[in-house]
Design a protein around this motif. Structure first.
Motif, PDB file in Angstrom:
ATOM      1  N   ALA A  13      89.680 -37.345  49.557  1.00 14.58           N
ATOM      2  CA  ALA A  13      90.943 -37.063  48.859  1.00 14.58           C
ATOM      3  C   ALA A  13      92.089 -37.768  49.563  1.00 14.58           C
ATOM      4  O   ALA A  13      92.109 -37.835  50.797  1.00 14.58           O
ATOM      5  N   LYS A  14      93.040 -38.249  48.789  1.00 14.54           N
ATOM      6  CA  LYS A  14      94.188 -38.974  49.357  1.00 14.54           C
ATOM      7  C   LYS A  14      94.920 -38.111  50.397  1.00 14.54           C
ATOM      8  O   LYS A  14      95.277 -38.595  51.473  1.00 14.54           O
ATOM      9  N   SER A  15      95.096 -36.821  50.070  1.00 15.95           N
ATOM     10  CA  SER A  15      95.843 -35.948  50.986  1.00 15.95           C
ATOM     11  C   SER A  15      95.124 -35.855  52.328  1.00 15.95           C
ATOM     12  O   SER A  15      95.759 -35.835  53.385  1.00 15.95           O
ATOM     13  N   LYS A  16      93.794 -35.814  52.285  1.00 20.39           N
ATOM     14  CA  LYS A  16      93.036 -35.704  53.536  1.00 20.39           C
ATOM     15  C   LYS A  16      93.031 -37.034  54.293  1.00 20.39           C
ATOM     16  O   LYS A  16      93.139 -37.071  55.514  1.00 20.39           O
ATOM     17  N   ALA A  17      92.897 -38.113  53.544  1.00 24.62           N
ATOM     18  CA  ALA A  17      92.905 -39.433  54.186  1.00 24.62           C
ATOM     19  C   ALA A  17      94.232 -39.645  54.919  1.00 24.62           C
ATOM     20  O   ALA A  17      94.271 -40.187  56.022  1.00 24.62           O
ATOM     21  N   ASP A  18      95.319 -39.186  54.291  1.00 22.13           N
ATOM     22  CA  ASP A  18      96.642 -39.359  54.911  1.00 22.13           C
ATOM     23  C   ASP A  18      96.749 -38.594  56.230  1.00 22.13           C
ATOM     24  O   ASP A  18      97.247 -39.122  57.229  1.00 22.13           O
TER      25      ASP A  18
ATOM     26  N   ASP B 273      76.226 -46.240  51.011  1.00 26.07           N
ATOM     27  CA  ASP B 273      76.877 -46.904  49.880  1.00 26.07           C
ATOM     28  C   ASP B 273      78.382 -46.845  50.066  1.00 26.07           C
ATOM     29  O   ASP B 273      78.892 -45.906  50.674  1.00 26.07           O
ATOM     30  N   ALA B 274      79.071 -47.829  49.508  1.00 22.89           N
ATOM     31  CA  ALA B 274      80.495 -47.957  49.781  1.00 22.89           C
ATOM     32  C   ALA B 274      81.295 -46.715  49.412  1.00 22.89           C
ATOM     33  O   ALA B 274      82.078 -46.222  50.199  1.00 22.89           O
ATOM     34  N   ASN B 275      81.112 -46.192  48.208  1.00 18.21           N
ATOM     35  CA  ASN B 275      81.993 -45.118  47.757  1.00 18.21           C
ATOM     36  C   ASN B 275      81.265 -43.821  47.481  1.00 18.21           C
ATOM     37  O   ASN B 275      81.679 -43.040  46.642  1.00 18.21           O
ATOM     38  N   ASP B 276      80.166 -43.578  48.194  1.00 18.69           N
ATOM     39  CA  ASP B 276      79.433 -42.368  47.839  1.00 18.69           C
ATOM     40  C   ASP B 276      80.033 -41.100  48.433  1.00 18.69           C
ATOM     41  O   ASP B 276      79.679 -40.005  48.044  1.00 18.69           O
ATOM     42  N   ILE B 277      80.970 -41.237  49.356  1.00 16.18           N
ATOM     43  CA  ILE B 277      81.690 -40.043  49.816  1.00 16.18           C
ATOM     44  C   ILE B 277      83.159 -40.217  49.437  1.00 16.18           C
ATOM     45  O   ILE B 277      83.854 -41.047  50.012  1.00 16.18           O
ATOM     46  N   ALA B 278      83.582 -39.458  48.459  1.00 19.32           N
ATOM     47  CA  ALA B 278      84.983 -39.566  48.039  1.00 19.32           C
ATOM     48  C   ALA B 278      85.871 -38.830  49.040  1.00 19.32           C
ATOM     49  O   ALA B 278      85.547 -37.723  49.465  1.00 19.32           O
TER      50      ALA B 278
END
Ligand code: SF4
Ligand code: FES
Lengths: 250, 224
Positions: free
Chosen positions: A146-151, A139-144
């Motif tokens: 965190a912005k800090s980690k994505a960065d 599913d598209a957003n089933d794993i959130a």
């Protein structure tokens, strides 16, 4: 502008190489370094000589192919810039320029400036992936994330696998590359399940390829066209030690 | 999967929901969306179940291909003319930019179709490649690519000439609205053009794959 070039010529992996001199004239300062080499090659072909072999693909700083050491600097003198993005206005009329392949035992020369960097691919193959189930899409957003980690993952993922860090390192280490590839996946929630396995596999593969070890010269970060931070190396060492020490539990 | 067993057309090459034009962002989005949502059902699923047998270099198909490539390399090396592969690349590129660019018209396309075979002929008579086929050879590599471009460019021009309407990045100057927007002709050109290669210098054959719209209604695309 006119330049005096000293270029490393080597017919193949078995042959001995040597610097040869070439003069190029009427080089526009708006040309990229590779375009300057294109001009030289056009002349060489017409003269019936072998053109200088160099690697290139995107010519926009995203593929990592254009490996060459220019006046002692992998990718040339400009900070955070690949050879393909380096402009001739950074050179002076009449300047002498030394161009040679990335030097490392694990990067065998194929011809002239072209080296075989498959060792880096094998490091990625050993663990630089996240296993997925086949047959169903997530599913598209089933794993959130965190912005800090994505960065951080994004910063690490900026590594284009060019190998300049290896060429710059007095120890011939590939630790900046390996640590960036590890960090990219190890920081994301999707990468957690295989984190330990991945860290062990990629570091072990790096050693197997014959690369050296870091002694904190930080030449890699200075040469890196994507400004990858050496902080990733410290973290890789930490994660590796942790994974080794607890490997008996698995 | 395409009509060929095991050959998947996906990501940037998949044109199922953006039309046939691949422009920057739509290609990128297609790659991302396909990678995440479509891959697990398709290539991943295929690979998980497929029996990937080793292919022997002695098969007739493999032998024929090796021979074809070797012949082409020898032919290129033996031309031994006076002009570099880049000379032809630029010459063809300039023509394509001027006559088969985003805005094209009938006269320009016909001109291109006359010029491309001439450049190709000159190429095969006068290209100069250094070295041999038995070494890492960048001028041979470039020449092989340019030889391909010289064939592909012609198909592009045929296609652009045949499609007598404007659609997306195919802007036929003859077909535009008063304010310069692309004017489609859905009655006559509601098909995907699949061109079958018939050999160098031969007119490729057009196969029309009709587009049927069952759920959406065709409408004008306007950025205004
Ligand atoms: S870390 Fe930097 S220098 Fe090393 S391979 Fe990646 S982009 Fe190149
Ligand atoms: S050619 Fe791709 S990074 Fe230089």
């Amino acid at each position: 502008m006119n330049l005096k070039l000293h270029i490393w010529r080597q017919k193949n992996n078995k042959a001995n190489g040597a610097f040869e001199q070439y003069a190029v004239s009427d080089i526009s300062e708006d040309m990229s370094f590779l375009e300057m080499l294109d001009v030289l090659n056009e002349d060489l072909i017409v003269e019936g000589k072998d053109p200088v072999a160099f690697d290139h693909d995107c010519r926009e700083g995203i593929c990592g192919a254009c490996s060459m050491t220019i006046n002692g600097n992998p990718h040339g003198p400009e900070k955070a810039t690949t050879a393909c993005q380096l402009h001739m206005r950074k050179f002076k009329d009449g300047q002498e320029v030394y161009i040679e392949p990335f030097r490392n035992k694990s990067f065998p020369v194929i011809r002239d400036l072209v080296v075989n960097r498959s060792a880096l691919d094998r490091i990625i193959e050993s663990g630089g992936y996240i296993s997925v189930k086949t047959g169903s899409a997530p599913d598209a957003n089933d794993i959130a994330v965190a912005k800090s980690k994505a960065d951080v993952a994004m910063d690490a993922a900026a590594c284009i696998g060019c190998g300049a860090c290896v060429a710059a390192c007095p120890n011939g280490a590939a630790m900046l590359f390996t640590s960036a590839k590890l960090k990219h996946l190890n920081v994301l929630p999707q990468g957690q399940a295989e984190k330990k396995k991945r860290t062990l596999a990629m570091v072990d593969q790096m050693d197997k390829e014959g690369f050296g070890s870091c002694t904190n010269h930080y030449e890699c970060e200075a040469a890196c066209p994507k400004s990858i931070s050496v902080e990733f190396i410290s973290e890789m060492n930490f994660e590796y030690a942790k994974a080794r020490a607890t490997a008996y539990r698995d | 999967m395409s009509t060929l067993e095991g050959l998947h057309v996906i990501g940037e090459a998949n044109f199922s929901d953006h039309g046939a034009n691949r422009l920057g962002a739509s290609a990128l989005m297609q790659g991302l969306a396909d990678g995440y949502f479509v891959l697990p059902y398709t290539i991943g699923n295929y690979l998980a179940k497929a029996e990937l047998k080793k292919i022997d270099a002695d098969t007739p198909e493999c032998k024929a291909t090796v021979k074809e490539v070797e012949d082409k390399i020898n032919k290129l090396i033996n031309v031994n003319g006076t002009k570099t592969p880049s000379y032809f690349h630029r010459k063809l590129g300039k023509l394509m930019w001027d006559k088969v660019g985003m805005a094209r018209n009938e006269a320009g396309l016909k001109h291109a179709l006359e010029e491309i075979p001439k450049i190709r002929e000159e190429f095969w008579k006068d290209v100069k490649i250094s070295g041999t086929g038995a070494e890492y050879n960048i001028s041979l590599e470039k020449a092989s690519r340019v030889a391909d471009f010289l064939e592909f460019a012609e198909i592009m021009a045929y296609d652009a000439l045949d499609r007598d309407e404007s659609a997306g990045a195919h802007f036929r100057e003859e077909h535009q609205t008063p304010d310069g927007e692309a004017k489609r002709n859905d009655d006559d050109y509601r098909y995907v053009a699949a061109w079958e290669y018939k050999g160098v210098g031969q007119r490729p054959e057009l196969h029309k794959e009709q587009l049927e719209f069952e759920n959406v209604k065709l409408a004008v695309r306007s950025y205004k």
